[in-house]
Design an enzyme around this catalytic site. Structure first.
Site, short mmCIF file in Angstrom:
data_model
loop_
_atom_site.label_atom_id
_atom_site.label_comp_id
_atom_site.label_asym_id
_atom_site.label_seq_id
_atom_site.Cartn_x
_atom_site.Cartn_y
_atom_site.Cartn_z
N ARG A 187 0.99 -1.27 -0.10
CA ARG A 187 -0.54 0.51 -0.24
C ARG A 187 0.83 0.89 0.24
O ARG A 187 1.73 1.65 0.95
CB ARG A 187 -0.86 -0.64 0.98
CG ARG A 187 -2.09 0.14 1.26
CD ARG A 187 -2.85 1.22 2.98
NE ARG A 187 -2.05 1.75 3.28
CZ ARG A 187 -2.28 1.34 4.81
NH1 ARG A 187 -3.11 1.01 4.70
NH2 ARG A 187 -1.51 3.16 5.89
N GLU A 237 4.36 7.34 2.69
CA GLU A 237 5.26 5.93 3.12
C GLU A 237 4.75 4.97 1.83
O GLU A 237 3.95 4.70 2.00
CB GLU A 237 5.50 5.16 3.82
CG GLU A 237 4.13 5.28 4.84
CD GLU A 237 4.21 4.09 5.76
OE1 GLU A 237 5.11 3.44 6.47
OE2 GLU A 237 3.29 3.49 6.77
N ASN A 280 4.65 1.12 2.09
CA ASN A 280 3.87 0.28 3.24
C ASN A 280 4.32 -1.51 2.21
O ASN A 280 3.46 -1.83 1.49
CB ASN A 280 2.77 -0.57 3.78
CG ASN A 280 2.22 0.99 5.00
OD1 ASN A 280 2.92 1.52 5.70
ND2 ASN A 280 1.50 2.02 4.05
N SER A 324 -3.14 -2.22 5.96
CA SER A 324 -3.86 -3.34 6.34
C SER A 324 -5.75 -1.92 5.95
O SER A 324 -4.94 -1.38 5.21
CB SER A 324 -4.32 -2.63 8.41
OG SER A 324 -3.83 -1.96 8.17
N LYS A 382 11.61 3.05 6.00
CA LYS A 382 11.62 4.60 5.91
C LYS A 382 13.33 4.75 5.06
O LYS A 382 13.62 5.70 4.13
CB LYS A 382 11.53 5.53 7.05
CG LYS A 382 10.63 5.07 8.29
CD LYS A 382 9.75 5.20 7.47
CE LYS A 382 8.12 5.11 7.81
NZ LYS A 382 7.52 3.58 8.30
N LYS A 431 11.43 10.57 11.20
CA LYS A 431 10.98 9.49 11.62
C LYS A 431 12.19 7.75 11.62
O LYS A 431 13.32 8.04 10.84
CB LYS A 431 10.65 9.22 9.80
CG LYS A 431 9.71 9.64 9.34
CD LYS A 431 8.62 9.36 8.12
CE LYS A 431 6.90 10.13 7.92
NZ LYS A 431 6.66 9.36 6.92
N GLU A 449 7.24 0.55 12.03
CA GLU A 449 5.72 1.12 11.00
C GLU A 449 4.49 1.33 12.24
O GLU A 449 5.37 0.37 13.52
CB GLU A 449 5.59 -0.33 10.52
CG GLU A 449 6.79 -0.26 9.31
CD GLU A 449 6.69 0.43 8.20
OE1 GLU A 449 6.11 1.22 7.74
OE2 GLU A 449 7.90 0.84 7.32
N GLY A 450 3.41 1.22 11.49
CA GLY A 450 2.82 0.92 12.62
C GLY A 450 2.10 1.84 13.36
O GLY A 450 0.94 1.85 14.06
N ARG A 487 -8.25 7.55 4.32
CA ARG A 487 -7.86 8.09 6.01
C ARG A 487 -8.35 8.71 6.97
O ARG A 487 -7.35 9.77 5.97
CB ARG A 487 -6.99 6.65 7.02
CG ARG A 487 -6.80 6.51 7.82
CD ARG A 487 -5.17 5.74 8.38
NE ARG A 487 -4.67 5.97 7.07
CZ ARG A 487 -3.32 5.38 7.40
NH1 ARG A 487 -2.55 4.56 8.61
NH2 ARG A 487 -2.36 5.55 6.54
N1 LIG Z 1 6.24 14.09 5.62
C1 LIG Z 1 4.96 13.89 6.39
N2 LIG Z 1 4.14 14.93 6.46
C2 LIG Z 1 3.48 14.81 6.96
N3 LIG Z 1 2.55 14.60 8.25
C3 LIG Z 1 3.33 12.87 7.96
C4 LIG Z 1 4.81 12.50 7.77
N4 LIG Z 1 5.23 11.46 7.34
C5 LIG Z 1 4.02 10.72 7.97
N5 LIG Z 1 3.04 12.18 8.50
C6 LIG Z 1 1.94 11.23 9.24
O1 LIG Z 1 2.28 10.83 10.26
C7 LIG Z 1 1.79 9.21 9.84
C8 LIG Z 1 2.49 7.89 10.37
O2 LIG Z 1 3.46 7.83 8.90
P1 LIG Z 1 4.37 6.74 8.36
O3 LIG Z 1 5.06 7.48 7.69
O4 LIG Z 1 3.01 6.35 7.53
O5 LIG Z 1 4.84 6.19 9.65
P2 LIG Z 1 4.14 4.16 10.13
O6 LIG Z 1 5.15 2.92 9.47
O7 LIG Z 1 4.12 4.44 11.72
O8 LIG Z 1 2.63 3.93 9.58
C9 LIG Z 1 1.41 8.71 8.79
O9 LIG Z 1 -0.05 8.29 8.57
C10 LIG Z 1 0.70 10.36 8.20
O10 LIG Z 1 -0.99 10.95 8.96
MG LIG Z 2 2.12 4.98 7.22
#
Ligand SMILES: Nc1ncnc2c1ncn2[C@@H]1O[C@H](COP(=O)(O)OP(=O)(O)O)[C@@H](O)[C@H]1O
Ligand SMILES: [Mg+2]
Length: 480
Positions: free
Chosen positions: A128, A145, A147, A152, A309, A367, A371-372, A455
Site C-alpha cells: 500500500r 510511505e 508499506n 491494512s 523508511k 522518522k 511501522e504501525g 483515512r
Molecule cells: N511528511 C509528512 N508530513 C505530514 N504528515 C506525515 C508525514 N509523514 C508521516 N506523516 C503522518 O504520520 C503518519 C505515520 O507516518 P508513516 O510514515 O506512515 O509511518 P508508519 O509506518 O508509522 O505508518 C502518517 O499516516 C501521516 O499522518
Molecule cells: Mg503509515
C-alpha cells in the site's frame, strides 16, 4: 498553518434532526457490514463496535486519485527490484542497522537465508502506497510511505463506498454517487494470495495468517479469510501467532513449512512489523524458520527491508530512481510524488540535514525505522531529538522528511461511544493505494493495482492511525 480548504460534498452543517437520524442509520449499517473493530478498553471477543468513520465521503481531486492509481504497478515493480538488489539494500541499511536492533534482526535473517541459499524464489507483495496532498504544490499527491508488510484496511474500506452510497441516498443525494470510485481492494488482495497459492502448486497445502496475540482489527483480517473460503473453498486458512508458529511448525527435509501435517503454501503476515511483536527469541526463531522454508512469504524479508523508511529516503537521492527505472517518463512521475527526504547519517550530508532541521523544525518530520504509527516526531520534538542525537550515531536510525500540509476538509467524524451529533471539524485525508505483485528476481508474474483506502484525521493531529484510534475510515468523493 494556512492551508486551503475543500468544500464538503454536501453543504454543512446538516440540520440537527437529519444528522442525528442519519448517524444512527450509518452506525447500524457499519455494524451489520463489518465496518468494525474490537474495543481496546473493554475487550470482548463476542462483540464488535463500529470503527471510527467519516459520515460523508471526503473530496479528493480526481486527477491526483487517477495518478496514484496509475502509478501503483510502477511502484510495485520498483520496490520488487529494490528488494532484489542485495548491494543496494546492504549499503542503504548499513548505518541504520548499527544502531537499530529491530532492523538489524531482520537484516540478519536476510543474510542467513541468503547464505544458506534461498529455498523459495517467489515473493508475494500486498503493498500500500500512502499519500497526502501538498497544498502548497497545487494539492499534488506526495508519498508518505510505502508499506510492504501488513498493509491494512483493504478489506473494511472495500465496504465503505456502499455505506457512503446508502448514506447519500438516505439524505436524498443519490445523484452524488457517480463521483465515488468503486473499491475492490478485498478481492484484489485475496487474488494475490490465491495466485501465490496456485503458483506454489500443492493442492493440499494451506495458507498461514500470522496474527497478533489479540487482533483488534479483526474484521479487516477475517474478511480475507471469508472471501477466500467463498471463492476457493478448497483452500484452508490457519491463523497463528508468532509464538504458536514457533511451537507448532517444523521444516521437513524438503524445507517445507509443516503445520497440522500439511505444507504451508503462503505465509501472510498481519503481525511481525514492530519490535513488540517479537517479545522473545522464540518469535525471531519462528520468523527465521518461515524465511528458511519453501512457503511463499507475504512479505519476504527482503520486501520488508525494502519497505523501511531508510530505503524510501535512499530512493529520493539523485540518480537512484534512474538506476532502477531508467530515465523515462515513468521515472519523472515517480520523482514527482517524492517530497524532501534527507539522510541523517553521520556524514556531511547528514550534518547539513541536521542544521536545516534545527533552523526550522516545524517544516519537518523525524522518522525512525518503525511501522504501525505513533513513532514519528514533529515540531519542537524534532528539534529536541536532533539536539540530543547530534553527536551520536543513533541519529542514523532516523530519516528527516519534509512535512506535507494537506488541504482541509470540514466533516463529521463518527466514533464509538462519542456524543451524537459530533461537531463539524477540520479534517485531512490520506489516500492509500493497494498493489499486488508476485515474482522472482528474474521474472514478475503478476503486478496490479487493486484498490484504495482513504483515512481521515483531525487536521491538528500529527498522525491518523485508525487502529491507533486517531483516524477515521473514509471514501474519496472525486472532484474536478
Ligand atoms: N511528511 C509528512 N508530513 C505530514 N504528515 C506525515 C508525514 N509523514 C508521516 N506523516 C503522518 O504520520 C503518519 C505515520 O507516518 P508513516 O510514515 O506512515 O509511518 P508508519 O509506518 O508509522 O505508518 C502518517 O499516516 C501521516 O499522518
Ligand atoms: Mg503509515
Amino acid at each position: 498553518m494556512s492551508q486551503a480548504r475543500f468544500a464538503s460534498c454536501l453543504p454543512l452543517p446538516l440540520e440537527q434532526k437529519v444528522l442525528v437520524n442519519i448517524i444512527e442509520k450509518a452506525k447500524d449499517w457499519a455494524l451489520m457490514h463489518g465496518v468494525g473493530m474490537r474495543d481496546k478498553k473493554h475487550f470482548n471477543k463476542d462483540t464488535i463496535q463500529i470503527a471510527p468513520f467519516v459520515l460523508l465521503p471526503s473530496p479528493f481531486p480526481r486527477a491526483e486519485f487517477t495518478k496514484a492509481i496509475e502509478l501503483q504497478p510502477v511502484l510495485n515493480e520498483l520496490m520488487h527490484k529494490v528488494a532484489h538488489d542485495d548491494g543496494f539494500l546492504e549499503s542503504t541499511l548499513q548505518n541504520a542497522l548499527q544502531v537499530d536492533e529491530f532492523t538489524a534482526n531482520l537484516y540478519n535473517i536476510w543474510i542467513t537465508v541468503r547464505n544458506e541459499g534461498i529455498s523459495q524464489s517467489l515473493s508475494l507483495g500486498l503493498f500500500r502506497s500512502d499519500y497526502l496532498m501538498q497544498n502548497a504544490d497545487r494539492n499534488a499527491i506526495k508519498q508518505v510511505e510505502f508499506n510492504t508488510i501488513a498493509s491494512s484496511f483493504g478489506a473494511i474500506t472495500s465496504n465503505l463506498p456502499a455505506m457512503s452510497r446508502y448514506i447519500l441516498r438516505q439524505l436524498g443525494h443519490g445523484d452524488l454517487i457517480k463521483n465515488m470510485p468503486e473499491n475492490r481492494a478485498l478481492s484484489g488482495l485475496c487474488s494475490g494470495i490465491t495466485e501465490a497459492f496456485d503458483l506454489f502448486g500443492v493442492p493440499t497445502a494451506v495458507v498461514l495468517f500470522v496474527v497478533e496475540e489479540v487482533s483488534y482489527n479483526i474484521c479487516d483480517q477475517r474478511f480475507h479469510e471469508f472471501y477466500i473460503s467463498e471463492t476457493r473453498p478448497e483452500i484452508q486458512i490457519i491463523r497463528k501467532t508468532m509464538n504458536e508458529i514457533y511451537e507448532e511448525t517444523e521444516l521437513n527435509d524438503k524445507k517445507q513449512l509443516i503445520i497440522d501435517n500439511k505444507p504451508v503454501a503462503v505465509v501472510y503476515y498481519r503481525s511481525g512489523y514492530e519490535p513488540a511483536q517479537y517479545p522473545s527469541s522464540k518469535e525471531w526463531d519462528a520468523r527465521l524458520r518461515v524465511e528458511r522454508s519453501t512457503a511463499i512469504k507475504c512479505p519476504s524479508i527482503a520486501y520488508q527491508l525494502a519497505g523501511t523508511k531508510k530505503v524510501q529516503q535512499a530512493l529520493a537521492v539523485p540518480g537512484v530512481l534512474e538506476k532502477f527505472m531508467g530515465g523515462g517518463n515513468a521515472t519523472e512521475r515517480v520523482r514527482d510524488i517524492f517530497t524532501g527526504l534527507y539522510s541523517l547519517d553521520f556524514d556531511e550530508n547528514g550534518e547539513r540535514a541536521v542544521e536545516m532541521a534545527l533552523e526550522d523544525a516545524e517544516r519537518f518530520v523525524l522518522k525512525p525505522q518503525r511501522e504501525g504509527g505513533g513513532n514519528n516526531l514533529y515540531g519542537s520534538d524534532v528539534r529536541e531529538a536532533l539536539i540530543r542525537m547530534r553527536h551520536s550515531r543513533e541519529r542514523a536510525a532516523y530519516i528527516l522528511m519534509e512535512r506535507i500540509l494537506p488541504p482541509l476538509v470540514p466533516g463529521y467524524v463518527v466514533r464509538p461511544g462519542a456524543a451524537v451529533p459530533p461537531p463539524i471539524t477540520d479534517l485531512v485525508s490520506e489516500l492509500g493505494i493497494f498493489g499486488v505483485i508476485i515474482g522472482t528476481k528474474e521474472k514478475i508474474f503478476y503486478n496490479k493495482q487493486v484498490g484504495h483506502m482513504l483515512r481521515t484525521k483531525l487536521a491538528d493531529a500529527n498522525e491518523g492511525g485508525v487502529a491507533a484510534g486517531l483516524g477515521a475510515l473514509d471514501s474519496p468523493y472525486l472532484i474536478d
